[in-house]
Design an enzyme around this catalytic site. Structure first.
Site, mmCIF file in Angstrom:
data_model
loop_
_atom_site.group_PDB
_atom_site.id
_atom_site.type_symbol
_atom_site.label_atom_id
_atom_site.label_comp_id
_atom_site.label_asym_id
_atom_site.label_seq_id
_atom_site.Cartn_x
_atom_site.Cartn_y
_atom_site.Cartn_z
ATOM 1 N N ASP A 6 -9.814 -35.906 -57.163
ATOM 2 C CA ASP A 6 -10.490 -35.638 -58.520
ATOM 3 C C ASP A 6 -11.888 -35.495 -58.095
ATOM 4 O OD1 ASP A 6 -12.120 -36.138 -60.614
ATOM 5 O OD2 ASP A 6 -11.070 -38.288 -61.055
ATOM 6 N N GLU A 145 -7.938 -31.325 -65.563
ATOM 7 C CA GLU A 145 -7.843 -32.899 -65.465
ATOM 8 C C GLU A 145 -7.094 -33.442 -66.529
ATOM 9 O OE1 GLU A 145 -12.124 -33.720 -65.820
ATOM 10 O OE2 GLU A 145 -12.297 -32.821 -63.791
ATOM 11 N N ASP A 168 -11.045 -38.447 -72.661
ATOM 12 C CA ASP A 168 -11.670 -38.516 -71.449
ATOM 13 C C ASP A 168 -13.102 -38.821 -71.467
ATOM 14 O OD1 ASP A 168 -12.821 -38.659 -68.752
ATOM 15 O OD2 ASP A 168 -11.614 -36.657 -68.312
#
Ligand code: AMP
Length: 561
Positions: A6, A145, A168
Site C-alpha cells: 500500500d 485501493e 476511506d
C-alpha cells in the site's frame, strides 16, 4: 515471492500472504507503518519514513511528503543537490519496504502488487508501475485501493451477491467507492472523493480552537510555535478517539498553557467537515444507480476513520454500523497481499475476478442546433460515461451537421465538462462521407476502453460501410528500458542508510531537532551527548554505543522532546 504494498499518501505498508493469512511486515524500526516521507541530509544520505518525517520538521527544504498527489506529473522536488519526480521518491519508499520484506522473509522479493486509488488514471497507474521498476520490483498488477480493502474484509468470499461501500478517510484525502460482488466477480461500480479532505482537516479544527481559546494570532506566531501547536492538536485528536475529554499542554513562549476539549465539543466543531463528506457519498451513490438502503455493508479504511464521530456519522447515514473488524490502516496492504497470493495461484485463496471502472468520461465533440436556428460547435457528447465498468464498448450514431459535408472528424476528448475546450483532447480521426444534405449521412462511433486503459475508436460510415479505427494510449510518456536502467543507476547511487543503523539515525535526527528547540544548558548537554554518541558509533564499540545512546535519550527526554 510476491508481496502486497500500500503506497499511501501519508503512510506506506508492505504485507505478505503466509500460512493461510495475510500479515503486515514490520519495518526496520519494528513499526508497521512507514511514513511516506523522503529526505536527503547534508551528507547526501537518503532518509526514509519516520527519520525523514522527523528530519522534515527541521529541514523542510530537504524533505518531501504527499508526493503521491503528483504521481505521473512533471512536478519536481529539489532535495539538497538532487532533483526527484514523484515516481523517484515513491521508488525510494518502495525500495525501503522491499528491503524490510526481504529481511523478514529471508529471501529476495522480486515482485509486488501495488495499490492505487480507484480514480488514478492510466498515467498515474503507469507512473506507479514505473516507481516499482525503479525500486527493482516487477509490478505486473496494480490493484485499486477499495478493491484491496474489500478483499481483506473477506467480501469476496460471501455466498450471495453483496453491495458495499468503502469509506476511506486518510490523512489528506477522502475516497468513496461502491463495489458489487456478483458470483466471483468483484466490481467497482462507482468512485468519488475529495482530494483535499482528510484527517489533517480535523486536526486543523482543534488547532483553530486552541488559537482562539488562548487568544493567539496565527499570523504573529513563528513557525516553530505553530508546529508545536499543531502537534498538540494532533495529540488531542488521537486522544479524543478514546477519551470523552482530553487536556494537552501547549507551549507558548517560555510557558506551557493547558487546553481542554470534550469529544462533544470536537464533534460540534467538525460539523462543516462532516457536511463536506456528504457530497462525494451522494455522488457515488447516484453514479452507481443505487439507493442508500441498497448498501449492504460499509467498510472503513484510513486512520481517520478511527474517530468515533466518523463512525457515528456513517451509522446515522446508512442506518447500520460500519464493519470495524480490520485495522483501517492496514486493510489495503493486507488485500494487496491476498491479491499477490491469487496471482501466485496460492491454493489457500479463492480467486476472484476484479474489474474496474473508468474514472472519467470519454466522448467526442459535436455541433448542436441552437434554439434560435443557428449552430454551435464545441459541445461534448459523452460516449463512455464516468464510472462505467471496464472493459467497455459503446456506440453512438452522429449525423452530418452541414449541407454538402464530405468529411466527418471525430475529436476524442476526456473530461466532464459540457464544452470540449474544458476537457482534454486525446486526438482525432477523420472519415470521408458522400456529400449530401445535412443529416442524411451518419457515422457510428464505437469507443472501446480496456483494463489497460487503451482506448480504441472505430468510425463506420453507415451508408458506405467504410471503417477507420485508431488506438489512443494514455499521455504518459513511458520511459524506454534504457532510460529506466539509467534512472535506476542514478537512484542506486543515493544510498539508503543501513537497516541496522536506522534507530541510531532516528535518534540523531531527534537530537538535532531537540537542540534547535532548546537553549542554554539543555543545548550544551545535548551537543555533548551527540558528540559522544557519534564518536561511539565511529568506534563501533558496542558497550560505548549503548552507554552514550542511553545518555542521549535521557538528555532529549529532559527537554520537551
Ligand atoms: P492514513 O493516511 O490512512 O495513514 O491516515 C492518517 C490520518 O489518520 C491522520 O490524519 C491521523 O491523524 C489519523 N488517525 C490515525 N489514528 C487516529 C486515531 N486513533 N484517531 C483519529 N485520527 C487518527
Amino acid at each position: 515471492m510476491i508481496v502486497g504494498i500500500d503506497l499511501g499518501t501519508t503512510n506506506s505498508l508492505v504485507a505478505v500472504f503466509q500460512d493461510g493469512e495475510s500479515r503486515i511486515i514490520q519495518n526496520r524500526l519494528g513499526e508497521r507503518l512507514t511514513p511516506s516521507v523522503v529526505a536527503v541530509d547534508e551528507k547526501g544520505e537518503v532518509l526514509i519514513g519516520r527519520s525523514a518525517k522527523e528530519y522534515s520538521a527541521i529541514h523542510p527544504e530537504r524533505s518531501a511528503s504527499v508526493f503521491k498527489r503528483f504521481m505521473g506529473s512533471e512536478k519536481e522536488y529539489q532535495l539538497g543537490n538532487h532533483k526527484f519526480k514523484s515516481e523517484d521518491l515513491s521508488a525510494l519508499i518502495l525500495k525501503s519496504l522491499k528491503e524490510d520484506a526481504e529481511h523478514f522473509l529471508g529471501c529476495e522479493v522480486e515482485e509486488a502488487v501495488i495499490s492505487v486509488p480507484a480514480y488514478f488514471d492510466d498515467d498515474r497507474r503507469k507512473a506507479t508501475k514505473l516507481a516499482g521498476q525503479l525500486a527493482g520490483l516487477k509490478v505486473e498488477r496494480i490493484i485499486s485501493e477499495p478493491t484491496a480493502a474489500a478483499i481483506t474484509y473477506g467480501l469476496y468470499d460471501k455466498s450471495q451477491s453483496t453491495r458495499f461501500l468503502v469509506f476511506d478517510l486518510g490523512g489528506g484525502t477522502f475516497d468513496v467507492s461502491i463495489l458489487e460482488l456478483f458470483d466471483t466477480i468483484l466490481e467497482v461500480r462507482a468512485v468519488a472523493g475529495d482530494n483535499y479532505l482528510g484527517g489533517e482537516d480535523f486536526t486543523a479544527v482543534i488547532e483553530d480552537a486552541i488559537l482562539e481559546k488562548l487568544e493567539l494570532d496565527k499570523e504573529k506566531l513563528d513557525s516553530k510555535t505553530l508546529s508545536l501547536i499543531y502537534e498538540a492538536a494532533e495529540e488531542m485528536k488521537l486522544r479524543l478517539s478514546d477519551e470523552a475529554e482530553a487536556t494537552v499542554k501547549v507551549p507558548v513562549g517560555d510557558e506551557d498553557k493547558e487546553f481542554t476539549m470534550t469529544s462533544h465539543e470536537f464533534e460540534e466543531a467538525c460539523e462543516p467537515l462532516l457536511e463536506k463528506l456528504r457530497a462525494p457519498l451522494q455522488r457515488s451513490i447516484a453514479d452507481a444507480h443505487v439507493r442508500v438502503s441498497d448498501i449492504d455493508e460499509v467498510v472503513l479504511v484510513g486512520g481517520a476513520t478511527r474517530m468515533p464521530l466518523i463512525r457515528n456519522f456513517i451509522a446515522k447515514l446508512f442506518k447500520k454500523f460500519p464493519d470495524t473488524s480490520v485495522n483501517p490502516d492496514e486493510a489495503i496492504a493486507l488485500g494487496a497481499a491476498i491479491q499477490a497470493a491469487m496471482k501466485e495461484r496460492n491454493k489457500e485463496v479463492k480467486e476472484v475476478i476484479l474489474t474496474d471502472v473508468c474514472g472519467f468520461t470519454l466522448g467526442t465533440e459535436v455541433t448542436v442546433d441552437r434554439y434560435d436556428g443557428g449552430q454551435e460547435a464545441g459541445h461534448f457528447s459523452p460516449i463512455i460515461e464516468r464510472n462505467t465498468v471496464i472493459p467497455a464498448s459503446r456506440t453512438e450514431r452522429y449525423y452530418t451537421a452541414r449541407d454538402n459535408q464530405d468529411k466527418v472528424t471525430i475529436n476524442v476528448y476526456q473530461g466532464e465538462s459540457r464544452m470540449v475546450h474544458n476537457n482534454l483532447l486525446l486526438g482525432e480521426l477523420t472519415v470521408d462521407v458522400p456529400a449530401g444534405p445535412k443529416g442524411q449521412e451518419a457515422v457510428d462511433v464505437t469507443f472501446t476502453y480496456d483494463i489497460n486503459a487503451i482506448l480504441e475508436v472505430e468510425v463506420k460510415v453507415v451508408s458506405t460501410g467504410e471503417m477507420k479505427s485508431k488506438i489512443f494510449k494514455g499521455r504518459y510518456n513511458q520511459m524506454t528500458d534504457e532510460e529506466i536502467e539509467a534512472r535506476m543507476k542514478e537512484l542506486a547511487y543515493l544510498k539508503l542508510g543501513p537497516r541496522d543503523q536506522e534507530e541510531n539515525k532516528l535518534l540523531l535526527v531527534r537530537a538535532e531537532r531537540a537542540y534547535e528547540e532548546c537553549i542554554g544548558g539543555d543545548r550544551t548537554l545535548i551537543a555533548q551527548c551527540v558528540q559522544a554518541f557519534e564518536e561511539a558509533l565511529d568506534s563501533r564499540d558496542r558497550e560505548k554505543i549503548l552507554d552514550t545512546r542511553r545518555a542521549l535519550v535521557e538528555a532529549i527526554n529532559q527537554t520537551k522532546w
